[in-house]
Design a protein around this motif. Structure first.
Motif, PDB file in Angstrom:
ATOM      1  N   SER A 155       0.991  -1.041   0.024  1.00 43.96           N
ATOM      2  CA  SER A 155      -0.021  -0.083  -0.157  1.00 43.96           C
ATOM      3  C   SER A 155       0.837   1.184   0.045  1.00 43.96           C
ATOM      4  CB  SER A 155      -0.797   0.061   1.122  1.00 43.96           C
ATOM      5  OG  SER A 155      -1.799  -1.259   1.244  1.00 43.96           O
ATOM      6  N   ASP A 200      -5.071  -1.294  -5.098  1.00 46.10           N
ATOM      7  CA  ASP A 200      -4.485  -1.927  -4.003  1.00 46.10           C
ATOM      8  C   ASP A 200      -5.456  -2.685  -3.357  1.00 46.10           C
ATOM      9  OD1 ASP A 200      -3.077  -2.197  -1.716  1.00 46.10           O
ATOM     10  OD2 ASP A 200      -3.364  -0.369  -0.756  1.00 46.10           O
ATOM     11  N   GLU A 201      -5.050  -3.937  -3.699  1.00 48.47           N
ATOM     12  CA  GLU A 201      -5.576  -5.514  -3.365  1.00 48.47           C
ATOM     13  C   GLU A 201      -7.207  -5.140  -3.740  1.00 48.47           C
ATOM     14  OE1 GLU A 201      -4.936  -7.450   0.067  1.00 48.47           O
ATOM     15  OE2 GLU A 201      -3.005  -6.484   0.385  1.00 48.47           O
TER      16      GLU A 201
END
Ligand code: ADP
Ligand code: MG
Length: 260
Positions: free
Chosen positions: A51, A177-178
């Motif tokens: 992140s 992000d994910e």
């Protein structure tokens, strides 16, 4: 003398590091280039710095060391330059970050706000923006849900709205992000496949963080393996071997306990 960026590169990180004010060094000397039309996956366990890496590229967390150069835009520390960079950089988050009571269309229109002054954005956005937002919803297969409030959509549909919102920025770089962390496997495949197709079609450089190896291998052109804030692998999935995966997923605290 500064070496020129390669033609395909959109962004270049040169010796980038991030140390938070609490003293934690989340990134150490990261050097890499992000290229047009390349779908790169950042793979790493929890706390590896995924992140932070994505946020640093967008200067949400400015680097405390090194330099980030973005295609024709420098220096990013200058507010007007950073504004241009953020305009052309789409962000997709794990938890969608949609306004729940707003319609899918209103959420996608948020992607156009960076192109308008604060005062102009208080008024309804121009017809061209509305049309673009509808086109983006169409591309993610949700045109029929344009007027549905976000809170009435499924998790997978919300993430597709998140993709449409990022796409409405007409980005040259997409940071995710994910994006599949809170989805079931079927929705996860659908989202990654959609994101990859869109980025390939539009020649967007994508950097997508994941923690599941099988998804990274299935969708990434390139895998960037991160462990404890360092790049320990950068290459195509075909050469990612067991030993490297063990390094990516080795928890240093477990090793210390084992060694005692
Ligand atoms: N805002 C912050 N302030 C201080 N430390 C942080 C902050 N965000 C992340 N960290 C720390 O930086 C390291 C990397 O975190 P992060 O980038 O979130 O990793 P990942 O996304 O791979 O889980 C971790 O040790 C985390 O605790
Ligand atoms: Mg994270």
């Amino acid at each position: 003398m500064q070496k020129p960026m390669q033609a395909a590169a959109i962004a270049e990180l040169d010796n980038v590091g991030v140390t938070y004010t609490n003293g934690i060094t989340a990134l150490k000397s990261i050097s890499l280039q992000l290229n047009r039309g390349e779908f790169a996956v950042v793979l790493g366990s929890s706390g590896a710095g995924k992140s932070t890496l994505l946020r640093t590229i967008n200067y949400l967390t400015p680097p405390t060391q090194g330099r980030i150069v973005v295609d024709g835009l420098r220096p990013l520390s200058k507010p007007q330059v950073l504004r241009l960079h953020r305009q052309r950089t789409g962000m997709i988050f794990q938890q969608h970050q949609l306004i729940e009571r707003h319609s899918a269309l209103q959420n996608v229109l948020m992607g156009r706000l960076a192109y308008h002054s604060f005062w102009r954005s208080l008024l309804p956005l121009p017809q061209t923006d509305q049309q673009l937002a509808l086109d983006c919803l169409d591309r993610v297969g949700l045109l029929a849900k344009a007027l549905t409030p976000a809170n009435a959509l499924s998790g997978g549909q919300k993430q597709r709205v998140g993709i449409a919102r990022a796409l409405a920025q007409q980005p040259q770089l997409m940071l995710a992000d994910e994006p599949i962390a809170s989805l079931d496997p079927t929705s996860a495949h659908r989202i990654l496949s959609l994101l990859r197709t869109i980025c390939k079609t539009d020649g967007i450089a994508a950097l997508v963080s994941l923690h599941q190896v099988e998804f990274a291998q299935a969708y990434g052109d390139r895998i960037i393996g991160l462990a404890q804030g360092q790049v320990i692998f950068d290459g195509p999935p075909s050469v990612l071997d067991r030993h490297t995966l063990d390094q990516i997923y080795t928890d240093p605290t477990t090793v210390q306990i084992r060694q005692q």
